[in-house]
Scaffold this active site. Structure first.
Site, PDB file in Angstrom:
ATOM      1  CG  ASP A 248      -2.120   0.949   0.981  1.00 20.07           C
ATOM      2  OD1 ASP A 248      -2.039   1.795   0.061  1.00 20.07           O
ATOM      3  OD2 ASP A 248      -3.119   0.858   1.723  1.00 20.07           O
TER       4      ASP A 248
HETATM    5  C1  BGC Z   1      -4.875   3.453   0.044  1.00 19.80           C
HETATM    6  C2  BGC Z   1      -4.915   2.474  -1.145  1.00 19.80           C
HETATM    7  C3  BGC Z   1      -4.681   3.253  -2.409  1.00 19.80           C
HETATM    8  C4  BGC Z   1      -3.348   3.962  -2.315  1.00 19.80           C
HETATM    9  C5  BGC Z   1      -3.001   4.780  -3.545  1.00 19.80           C
HETATM   10  C6  BGC Z   1      -3.616   4.280   0.056  1.00 19.80           C
HETATM   11  O1  BGC Z   1      -3.691   5.271   1.025  1.00 19.80           O
HETATM   12  O2  BGC Z   1      -4.963   2.724   1.244  1.00 19.80           O
HETATM   13  O3  BGC Z   1      -6.144   1.823  -1.180  1.00 19.80           O
HETATM   14  O4  BGC Z   1      -4.734   2.372  -3.499  1.00 19.80           O
HETATM   15  O5  BGC Z   1      -3.379   4.864  -1.213  1.00 19.80           O
HETATM   16  O6  BGC Z   1      -3.830   5.877  -3.643  1.00 19.80           O
END
Ligand code: BGC
Length: 779
Positions: A248
């Site tokens: 993530d």
């Molecule tokens: C979120 C993800 C997301 C990523 C990119 C993170 O903060 O938890 O779900 O895909 O950011 O935006």
């Protein structure tokens, strides 16, 4: 087309060419280049190697629409992105219980990615809705792992059918936003496998997402990005999956530890810091070199898969995709209540529409999933396409917490004398968004008061709600109809109008329980944890598994959803009265649309273990099908049940096991509205080791075929010589039998004083062990 099939077919020529290409690259890449492949080059891109013509990939959000940002980048949805179709968020998509629609949504997003040169879409979100308070529940599918994993699989297959990779996220146990970057989720093995991992399992095994995104949080003491058990044992070894694990955004903790746990790609860029750490760790550590090569190989495969020989796809046509979004939104809405057929509305009725949600639609959630829609429709405008007999008065604003008394009085006088009143309410975005959890399940107070006051002057109130997760409804008894429209995407306004006027019969069913009160939720006392730890103490009893086992009343149960038509279920047929767990059983039944309009119905199959010695929830969903039935039409539905339909996760074996016995098959139109039942006996083929020791009880010894006869003799001896009177007073006739069954064999020495000695106990134990050994040898 969208049926789940194993996409890991035997290698074809294309795969072999791809492998050759990857191996050649691996030979030519320097160590530093390999390290660089394992982290991002910016916010949304991986690194390429120009010298070898290895391209960069773009990975971006997801899940219910493309969020491709321009110059200003962020992962919290703050900055603009290119126009893209905003589809219903996953909470609504799941309420469709329609694999075809999940596939269609995945595919359409894939087509938009192709048009924008995006290689991987960051979705679907497969975390379980452990608590209705989780701020991101609108982005997740269900409280049930079977439903979540099957719909997730269809979405993945849809997107990947056009050559765009997906990212099943966030693996695993990212079930809250509070302290999500660091919290340690403490989950026992059974719960982990039966609920939280199962929600990913079918999607990963059957649809083979090109990537899986690990969670920020820790699970049982290890960060998602370096969790040996989750990444290496479960994903790689148990599920035999060889795609790319991506972090993530910003989830890396210890990069080398992560690499050794098979984490492949760190996002976004680490500015080379972690690449250098990996390089430094290579010195004298052959296992790090091996892990580096494996990860580089997987990342190169992802690059080839998403950049070479992609299937031909049509160009992105915004209008066409808007119509797909509208179709999905139709089925994402759940008609929760419809007394005296208050809905559908007809054009002759005088109707007044209230609520800011009617003209200022709330159609998507806040945070990284935020899209920039190609257009947005609103309910009030769309309703006017069907009737000239309408009036609109806002009455309350989206953010109002306190009722404006003047507006309320005006609204009351407009409501009086109207045939129907439609009140459009819901949750403002700040109530549910990525990054924070809700603290209550209430709608803004102004709305609740407004609805009740209007219901007091007009008894035909219809409430339409836009929210991404359950809310309490203190007005439930005051109104005639409630349409839960979730966050229905950019075509939501039209879709709500279509359903309100009966152009489409509602067919959504809740993919989550709506509790009467927040406090009833099984995780209530343990959410969001203490300090930096959250213990999943409710275990496997998540959502309806808890409510149905406890027989607690709910506001609306899992699987519930009304239609404008009626359905009759008949002819349940279970192909075998008994099977062993290596065999499958076929279940079929008929469903007839006995109303006079065409409509869809979701048939749900639940299993109830009638005789288990292990704890089992009252029911578990093990199959579902959505049927499209013309008025008067009958269709036959088929299900196939296998070992997993009856099994639980046995912690001692670290595997799935069936407990032999009788299982009830329940067919319903919700988890409570069971229409047909039958039962089947399932025999386990798992051989459990039977170990005899001094604390083995008479009951256990008697229960095993090898030791039964001798145990009977010992029991008889015990009754005669122990001096205990087992036939006391007016106890139940089974009392003695039951009490004796709990005595451990060692008690023979204690109670049969001087008549049964320790050496005799040893002899008895040896004999029992021999009997078990002989039996097992013969078996
Ligand atoms: C979120 C993800 C997301 C990523 C990119 C993170 O903060 O938890 O779900 O895909 O950011 O935006």
């Amino acid at each position: 087309m969208n049926q789940i099939s194993n996409s890991r077919d035997p290698k074809n020529v294309r795969d072999l060419v791809m492998e050759q290409q990857i191996e050649q690259w691996l030979e030519e890449l320097t160590i530093s280049e390999k390290c660089s492949l394992l982290s991002g080059s910016g916010f949304w891109h991986s690194q390429g190697i120009e010298r070898l013509n290895i391209p960069k990939m773009m990975l971006t959000d997801g899940p219910h629409g493309l969020r491709k940002q321009g110059e200003k980048e962020d992962h919290l949805g703050q900055n603009e992105s290119v126009p893209a179709t905003c589809f219903p968020s996953e909470a609504g998509l799941a309420a469709s219980w329609n694999r075809d629609l999940a596939y269609a949504q995945g595919r359409a997003i894939g087509v938009e990615c192709r048009a924008e040169d995006v290689n991987v879409i960051l979705g679907p979100g497969l975390n379980i809705k452990r608590s209705p308070l989780c701020g991101r529940n609108f982005e997740y599918l269900s409280e049930d792992p079977y439903l979540s994993s099957h719909l997730g699989a269809a979405y993945i297959q849809g997107a990947q059918s056009v050559g765009v990779g997906t990212s099943a996220k966030h693996f695993a146990c990212n079930n809250q936003e509070t302290k999500r970057l660091t919290i340690n989720a403490k989950v026992d093995q059974r719960t982990l496998h039966e609920i939280y991992l199962a929600s990913f399992e079918t999607a990963v095994k059957e649809a083979d997402p090109y990537t899986v995104m690990c969670s920020y949080n820790q699970v049982n003491g290890e960060y998602g990005a370096e969790n040996q058990y989750l990444l290496n044992n479960v994903l790689r070894k148990q599920w035999n999956w060889d795609g790319v694990v991506v972090t993530d955004w910003g989830a890396t903790n210890d990069r080398v530890k992560g690499l050794l746990a098979t984490l492949d790609l760190e996002m976004p860029s680490c500015n080379g810091v972690n690449d250098k750490k990996v390089e430094a760790a290579l010195e004298g550590n052959p296992e790090v070199l091996e892990a580096l090569n494996e990860s580089a190989r997987r990342v190169l495969k992802l690059i080839v898969r998403t950049t070479q020989n992609l299937p031909e796809v049509e160009g992105f046509e915004a209008e066409k995709h808007h119509e797909i979004a509208r179709k999905i939104a139709h089925e994402s809405m759940v008609l929760l209540k419809n007394d005296q057929a208050a809905l559908p509305l007809n054009a002759d009725e005088s109707v007044v529409v209230f609520g800011a949600f009617a003209d200022t639609p709330r159609y998507q959630g806040g945070g990284s999933s935020h899209t920039n829609p190609t257009k947005v429709t609103n309910t009030w405008y769309s309703m006017q396409q069907y009737s000239n007999n309408l009036e609109f008065f806002q009455g309350f604003g989206v953010y109002d917490e306190v009722v404006d008394l003047e507006k309320l009085e005006q609204a009351k006088s407009l409501a009086q004398g109207k045939d129907k009143v439609v009140i459009c309410g819901g949750l403002p975005e700040r109530y549910e968004t990525e990054g924070i959890d809700r603290t209550h399940l209430s709608l803004p107070k102004a709305q609740v008061e407004f609805i009740r006051e209007i219901a007091a002057v007009n008894s035909n109130v219809v409430v339409v709600l836009n929210n991404g997760a359950p809310v309490e409804m203190p007005f439930v008894g005051d109104v005639k109809a409630i349409l839960e429209a979730y966050l229905p995407g950019q075509a939501g306004g039209e879709a709500v109008a279509d359903v309100l006027f009966g152009v489409v019969s509602p067919s959504g069913k809740l993919a989550e329980t709506f509790p009467l009160k927040l406090e009833h939720n099984p995780s209530y006392e343990y959410f969001p944890g203490e300090g930096y730890e959250v213990a999943y103490r409710e275990g496997i009893y998540v959502g309806y598994r808890f409510f149905e086992t406890k027989k607690l009343p709910v506001l609306f149960p899992f699987g519930h959803g009304l239609s404008y038509s009626r359905f009759e279920y008949s002819n349940l047929c279970v192909s075998e009265p008994s099977i062993n767990d290596g065999e499958t059983v076929q279940v079929s039944l008929n469903v007839t649309n006995i109303g006079d309009i065409d409509a869809k119905e979701v048939v749900q199959l639940y299993i109830s273990d009638k005789q288990s010695e292990v704890l089992r929830p009252e029911i578990e969903l093990k199959g579902f099908e959505k049927l499209d039935l013309k008025a008067g039409e009958t269709q036959t539905v088929h299900f196939i049940l296998d070992k997993r339909s009856f099994a639980f996760y046995d912690e001692k074996l670290s595997d799935w096991r069936v407990q032999s016995g009788e299982f009830e098959i329940r067919i319903g139109s919700s988890c409570q509205d069971i229409q047909l039942r039958d039962s089947i006996r399932v025999e386990s083929t798992t051989k459990l080791p039977f170990i005899v020791h001094t604390n083995s009880t008479f009951g256990e010894l008697r229960g095993h075929p090898a030791t039964k006869a001798y145990a009977d003799e010992l029991i008889e001896y015990f009754i005669e010589h122990s001096g205990i009177d087992f036939n006391l007073g007016d106890n139940d006739e089974n009392f003695a039998e039951t009490v004796i069954s709990f005595f451990p064999i060692k008690n023979m020495v204690l109670f049969c004083k001087e008549k049964f000695t320790e050496p005799e106990l040893d002899e008895a134990l040896t004999k029992l062990c021999q009997q078990v050994a002989e039996y097992e040898e013969c078996a």
